[in-house]
Design a protein around this motif. Structure first.
Motif, short mmCIF file in Angstrom:
data_model
loop_
_atom_site.label_atom_id
_atom_site.label_comp_id
_atom_site.label_asym_id
_atom_site.label_seq_id
_atom_site.Cartn_x
_atom_site.Cartn_y
_atom_site.Cartn_z
N PRO A 15 17.38 8.41 -11.51
CA PRO A 15 17.00 7.07 -10.85
C PRO A 15 17.93 7.07 -9.57
CG PRO A 15 18.08 6.62 -12.82
CD PRO A 15 18.04 8.15 -12.88
N LYS A 16 16.88 6.69 -8.62
CA LYS A 16 17.61 6.19 -7.28
C LYS A 16 17.56 4.88 -6.74
CE LYS A 16 16.55 10.88 -5.43
NZ LYS A 16 16.16 11.54 -4.22
N LEU A 17 16.65 4.15 -7.66
CA LEU A 17 16.62 2.58 -7.51
C LEU A 17 17.03 1.81 -8.59
CD1 LEU A 17 13.08 2.89 -5.65
CD2 LEU A 17 15.20 2.58 -4.60
N SER A 18 17.28 0.76 -8.42
CA SER A 18 17.62 -0.37 -9.46
C SER A 18 16.18 -0.54 -10.17
CB SER A 18 18.24 -1.62 -8.91
OG SER A 18 17.34 -2.18 -8.06
N GLN A 19 16.67 -1.13 -11.43
CA GLN A 19 15.36 -1.47 -12.36
C GLN A 19 14.56 -2.62 -11.77
OE1 GLN A 19 14.52 0.71 -14.17
NE2 GLN A 19 14.84 0.39 -16.39
N PRO A 20 13.31 -2.66 -11.75
CA PRO A 20 12.62 -3.90 -11.16
C PRO A 20 12.94 -5.10 -11.82
CG PRO A 20 11.10 -2.74 -12.28
CD PRO A 20 12.52 -1.82 -12.36
N THR A 21 13.20 -6.19 -11.19
CA THR A 21 13.44 -7.52 -11.71
C THR A 21 12.21 -8.02 -12.51
OG1 THR A 21 12.80 -8.86 -9.95
CG2 THR A 21 15.22 -8.02 -9.76
N THR A 22 12.24 -9.23 -13.18
CA THR A 22 11.41 -9.87 -13.77
C THR A 22 10.28 -10.38 -12.89
OG1 THR A 22 12.58 -10.58 -15.70
CG2 THR A 22 10.47 -11.58 -15.35
N GLU A 23 10.89 -10.78 -11.57
CA GLU A 23 9.79 -11.27 -10.78
C GLU A 23 8.98 -10.07 -10.07
OE1 GLU A 23 13.00 -12.03 -10.90
OE2 GLU A 23 12.81 -14.17 -11.46
N GLU A 24 9.65 -9.08 -9.77
CA GLU A 24 9.08 -7.83 -9.29
C GLU A 24 8.21 -7.26 -10.34
OE1 GLU A 24 12.20 -5.87 -6.47
OE2 GLU A 24 12.63 -5.69 -8.59
N ILE A 25 8.34 -7.29 -11.75
CA ILE A 25 7.37 -6.91 -12.69
C ILE A 25 6.10 -7.79 -12.46
CG2 ILE A 25 6.86 -6.66 -15.18
CD1 ILE A 25 9.81 -5.82 -15.60
N VAL A 26 6.32 -8.87 -12.30
CA VAL A 26 5.09 -9.76 -12.20
C VAL A 26 4.39 -9.36 -11.12
CG1 VAL A 26 4.45 -12.13 -11.78
CG2 VAL A 26 6.19 -11.79 -13.38
#
Length: 209
Positions: free
Chosen positions: A47-58
């Motif tokens: 992985p090169k990026l951080s995990q998506p936040t809850t807001e980003e998943i929405v």
């Protein structure tokens, strides 16, 4: 048992709609599934990026709904409405695929009551429906990720049949961030809105949002 070698898109239906097999297929208790693959790497990239936040998943789930309904709108179909019950099933399926690393609609590796598609529908008191699943490496643009996933489904005849089925009125969408920068996505369709299971249901408490 179906052996899936390099899956990336799959479709499963039960009830009124049955789709034709694509590359690999099997029939499971009235559910005809088709799964196809195009991944050639033996190991996913780091992985090169951080995990998506809850807001980003929405945002990503909303994007999948938007692009799905855009496809229906261009063909004069009624737009799908979100169903909490179907979203519960979709999020559970994505979470199960991530946790078990088993990319398919039905698996003995899934928790009891979730192993078969018709079992999951019964959890939400739904009698018929369909399911699309996918996974894709996460990029910087979360909306573009959603667009690419829906675009992949639309290019597949089996998945497109689910998205453009005029009998369906409701949809549930669930995304599960997983390791190696991959996110799993699930769509569940039905003509019925269903009923979201309560927190007494096993496996429900960690999925309900």
């Amino acid at each position: 048992m179906l052996r899936v070698t390099t899956p990336w898109l799959a479709v499963c239906v039960t009830g009124a709609l049955v789709v034709a097999a694509a590359v690999l297929s099997h029939t499971i208790k009235g559910c005809h599934a088709a799964e196809r693959g195009n991944r050639t790497e033996s190991k996913p990239p780091k992985p090169k990026l951080s995990q998506p936040t809850t807001e980003e998943i929405v945002v990503m789930e909303s994007g999948i709904l938007r692009y799905t309904n855009e496809a229906r709108k261009t063909r004069g179909l009624v737009l799908l409405r979100p169903s909490p019950a179907l979203s519960y099933l979709a999020r559970g399926q994505s979470a199960n695929m991530c946790e078990t690393q088993d990319f398919r609609h039905e698996s003995d590796a899934f928790p009891d009551g979730w192993r078969q598609f018709d079992q999951r529908l019964r959890l939400a008191r739904i009698t018929s429906g369909a399911e699309n699943i996918a996974y894709r490496t996460l990029g910087k643009d979360r909306r573009q990720w959603a667009q690419a996933v829906v675009g992949g489904w639309i290019k597949s005849a089996e998945h497109r049949k689910n998205i453009l089925n005029p009998a369906y009125r409701y949809i549930g969408i669930g995304i599960a961030p997983c390791k190696h920068g991959i996110c799993y996505a699930t769509q569940v369709f039905s003509p019925e809105i269903g009923r979201k299971p309560d927190r007494g249901n096993n496996f429900a408490s960690r999925l309900l949002r």
